[in-house]
Design an enzyme around this catalytic site. Structure first.
Site, PDB file in Angstrom:
ATOM      1  N   ASP A  30       0.856  -1.192   0.000  1.00 22.08           N
ATOM      2  CA  ASP A  30       0.000   0.000   0.000  1.00 22.08           C
ATOM      3  C   ASP A  30       0.891   1.240   0.000  1.00 22.08           C
ATOM      4  O   ASP A  30       1.535   1.536   0.998  1.00 22.08           O
ATOM      5  CB  ASP A  30      -0.896  -0.028   1.259  1.00 22.08           C
ATOM      6  CG  ASP A  30      -2.173   0.761   1.070  1.00 22.08           C
ATOM      7  OD1 ASP A  30      -2.339   1.369  -0.005  1.00 22.08           O
ATOM      8  OD2 ASP A  30      -3.000   0.764   2.004  1.00 22.08           O
ATOM      9  N   ASP A  31       0.939   1.947  -1.103  1.00 26.31           N
ATOM     10  CA  ASP A  31       1.851   3.089  -1.270  1.00 26.31           C
ATOM     11  C   ASP A  31       3.312   2.638  -1.193  1.00 26.31           C
ATOM     12  O   ASP A  31       4.181   3.395  -0.748  1.00 26.31           O
ATOM     13  CB  ASP A  31       1.632   4.176  -0.192  1.00 26.31           C
ATOM     14  CG  ASP A  31       0.234   4.755  -0.180  1.00 26.31           C
ATOM     15  OD1 ASP A  31      -0.570   4.422  -1.078  1.00 26.31           O
ATOM     16  OD2 ASP A  31      -0.060   5.551   0.738  1.00 26.31           O
ATOM     17  N   CYS A  69      -5.484   4.961  -4.712  1.00 26.53           N
ATOM     18  CA  CYS A  69      -5.762   3.616  -4.193  1.00 26.53           C
ATOM     19  C   CYS A  69      -6.863   2.828  -4.917  1.00 26.53           C
ATOM     20  O   CYS A  69      -6.572   1.897  -5.660  1.00 26.53           O
ATOM     21  CB  CYS A  69      -6.089   3.726  -2.710  1.00 26.53           C
ATOM     22  SG  CYS A  69      -6.417   2.145  -1.956  1.00 26.53           S
ATOM     23  N   ASP A 273      -0.017  -0.151  -5.318  1.00 21.41           N
ATOM     24  CA  ASP A 273      -1.128   0.528  -5.994  1.00 21.41           C
ATOM     25  C   ASP A 273      -0.744   1.872  -6.600  1.00 21.41           C
ATOM     26  O   ASP A 273      -1.256   2.272  -7.647  1.00 21.41           O
ATOM     27  CB  ASP A 273      -2.342   0.680  -5.050  1.00 21.41           C
ATOM     28  CG  ASP A 273      -1.993   1.382  -3.743  1.00 21.41           C
ATOM     29  OD1 ASP A 273      -0.795   1.572  -3.451  1.00 21.41           O
ATOM     30  OD2 ASP A 273      -2.925   1.745  -2.991  1.00 21.41           O
ATOM     31  N   ASN A 274       0.156   2.585  -5.923  1.00 16.71           N
ATOM     32  CA  ASN A 274       0.557   3.924  -6.396  1.00 16.71           C
ATOM     33  C   ASN A 274       1.860   4.314  -5.697  1.00 16.71           C
ATOM     34  O   ASN A 274       2.362   3.561  -4.871  1.00 16.71           O
ATOM     35  CB  ASN A 274      -0.563   4.949  -6.135  1.00 16.71           C
ATOM     36  CG  ASN A 274      -1.144   4.881  -4.733  1.00 16.71           C
ATOM     37  OD1 ASN A 274      -2.309   4.546  -4.557  1.00 16.71           O
ATOM     38  ND2 ASN A 274      -0.332   5.152  -3.729  1.00 16.71           N
TER      39      ASN A 274
END
Ligand SMILES: *[C@@H]1O[C@H](CO)[C@@H](O)[C@H](O)[C@H]1NC(C)=O
Ligand SMILES: *[C@@H]1O[C@H](CO)[C@@H](O)[C@H](O)[C@H]1NC(C)=O
Length: 374
Positions: A30-31, A69, A273-274
């Site tokens: 996540d990130d 997200c 995700d990013n």
């Protein structure tokens, strides 16, 4: 005679390699960015990812379809960019974005094909009917910190899923780590990145499988797009600690595959995700917002293990890759009156051993073509 022998050899090869394939494990940070040894960060320790990279192709030019997200996750799970699948914004809380109800997502396609699907950790896409999993333990059932950062709990839930897979079944397991996402705005008591959550200090609880690694603000590497300030340095030190928790979670998942006898018949993908939650990163259309780490580990590509690849790849390539792995076609259907077509492509030809077989339909029937991959 020679020719006949060759044909027989090829047919056997075909059966051996392209027969019934095993399973897929997708690991999403996540990130998560490039703060790992595999992307040349020599400070942040990531033995789990280093091990996975030694069994993978490491892509150096992988990009998300959008630096946010839910839209990014909807593209990962549908193969269609957010503007096509309908997830224009965040799914969680007041934002309330959802994909189109007629969308045929990856879990839906796999479920129809009889492949067992499981998700543990962060989901953050909807509606439920569009993204159904047979086994689901996400932020919809419990707190996101518990199911996304407590790697012991995540291991237990993944183990529960894997223990139910029968020997003649195939599975698709999606693990959504919540690390190394910030948590200062929701749970400041655990630190800026939830680096204290479960670290054994008074009031923080314990995550039995996590051995926290601490970093001093002086030793970390400041990314090129972040100002070198004391505040940024202490943030990055905390971020590294939670990258370490995700990394130990990656190792636990690979150990589970081994425990259940699936390390050598499972395609493993690791990405994010990013971009990282720092200036010019997440939500920005700069390289630091759009670039992703991307590891592709195929048991059928041992000759490529440990290699680095500079091809441009995208997270919308994940769906075609998984469908290719399982030998499934993308369904023929329409959204908003238009035929839906995947724009990504399977990455298996890049990841698999050199001898690649292509099937060409000829008027006289099926003809084998033998070629050596790139
Ligand atoms: C990491 O270092 C290696 C060896 O110097 C280089 O080939 C590679 O391009 C670098 N990768 C990144 C992402 O900087
Ligand atoms: C993490 O999960 C394990 C297993 O369910 C539990 O024993 C432990 O207390 C949890 N830790 C935290 C910090 O919630």
């Amino acid at each position: 005679m020679h020719r006949l022998a060759f044909v027989i050899f090829i047919s056997l090869h075909c059966v051996a390699t392209y027969g019934k394939r095993g399973n897929v494990l997708v690991l999403i940070g996540d990130d998560a960015g490039f703060e790992t040894a595999i992307y040349n960060n020599s400070v942040c320790q990531t033995p789990g990812l280093n091990y996975l990279a030694s069994r993978s192709i490491t892509f150096e030019n992988a990009f998300t379809s959008v630096s946010s997200c839910s839209p990014s996750r909807s593209a990962i799970l549908s193969g269609l960019p957010q503007h096509q699948n309908g997830m224009f914004g965040l799914h969680n809380s007041v934002h309330h974005f959802n994909s189109f109800t007629d969308l045929k997502s990856l879990p839906l396609i796999l479920q129809k094909a009889g492949i067992k699907t499981g998700i543990v950790g962060k989901k953050n896409v909807g509606p439920e009917a569009v993204y159904p999993f047979d086994f689901e333990v996400t932020e919809e059932q419990m707190s996101i910190n518990e199911i996304g950062r407590n790697i012991t709990l995540m291991k237990d839930k993944a183990s529960e899923f894997l223990s139910k897979i029968k020997s003649d079944e195939q599975f698709f397991l999606y693990i959504g780590f919540h690390d190394p996402h910030r948590c200062g705005s929701t749970n400041p008591e655990y630190g800026q990145f939830c680096e204290k959550f479960g670290n054994g200090e008074p009031g923080m609880g314990v995550i039995p499988d996590w051995k926290p690694v601490h970093y001093s603000p002086e030793e970390i590497v400041v990314p090129y797009h972040v100002q070198d300030t004391p505040k940024a340095r202490s943030d990055i030190a905390a971020q590294y600690t939670t990258i370490g928790r995700m990394d130990q979670g990656v190792k636990l998942m690979l150990q589970l595959l081994e425990k259940y006898g699936h390390l050598d018949d499972t395609l493993v993908i690791f990405t994010s995700d990013n971009g990282i939650p720092f200036p010019s990163g997440r939500t920005n259309l700069y390289s630091a917002g759009m670039s992703e780490p991307f590891l592709l580990s195929s048991p059928e590509g041992k000759s490529k293990w440990g290699q680095r690849n500079k091809e441009l790849v995208s997270l919308v390539d994940i769906v075609p890759t998984v469908l290719d792995w399982f030998g499934l076609d993308y369904p023929d259907y329409k959204l908003q009156g238009r035929k839906v077509q995947l724009t990504g492509q399977s990455l298996l030809p890049l990841a698999h051993d050199d001898l690649s077989l292509q099937f060409e339909s000829q008027p006289a029937g099926l003809q084998y073509k033998v070629g050596y991959g790139k």
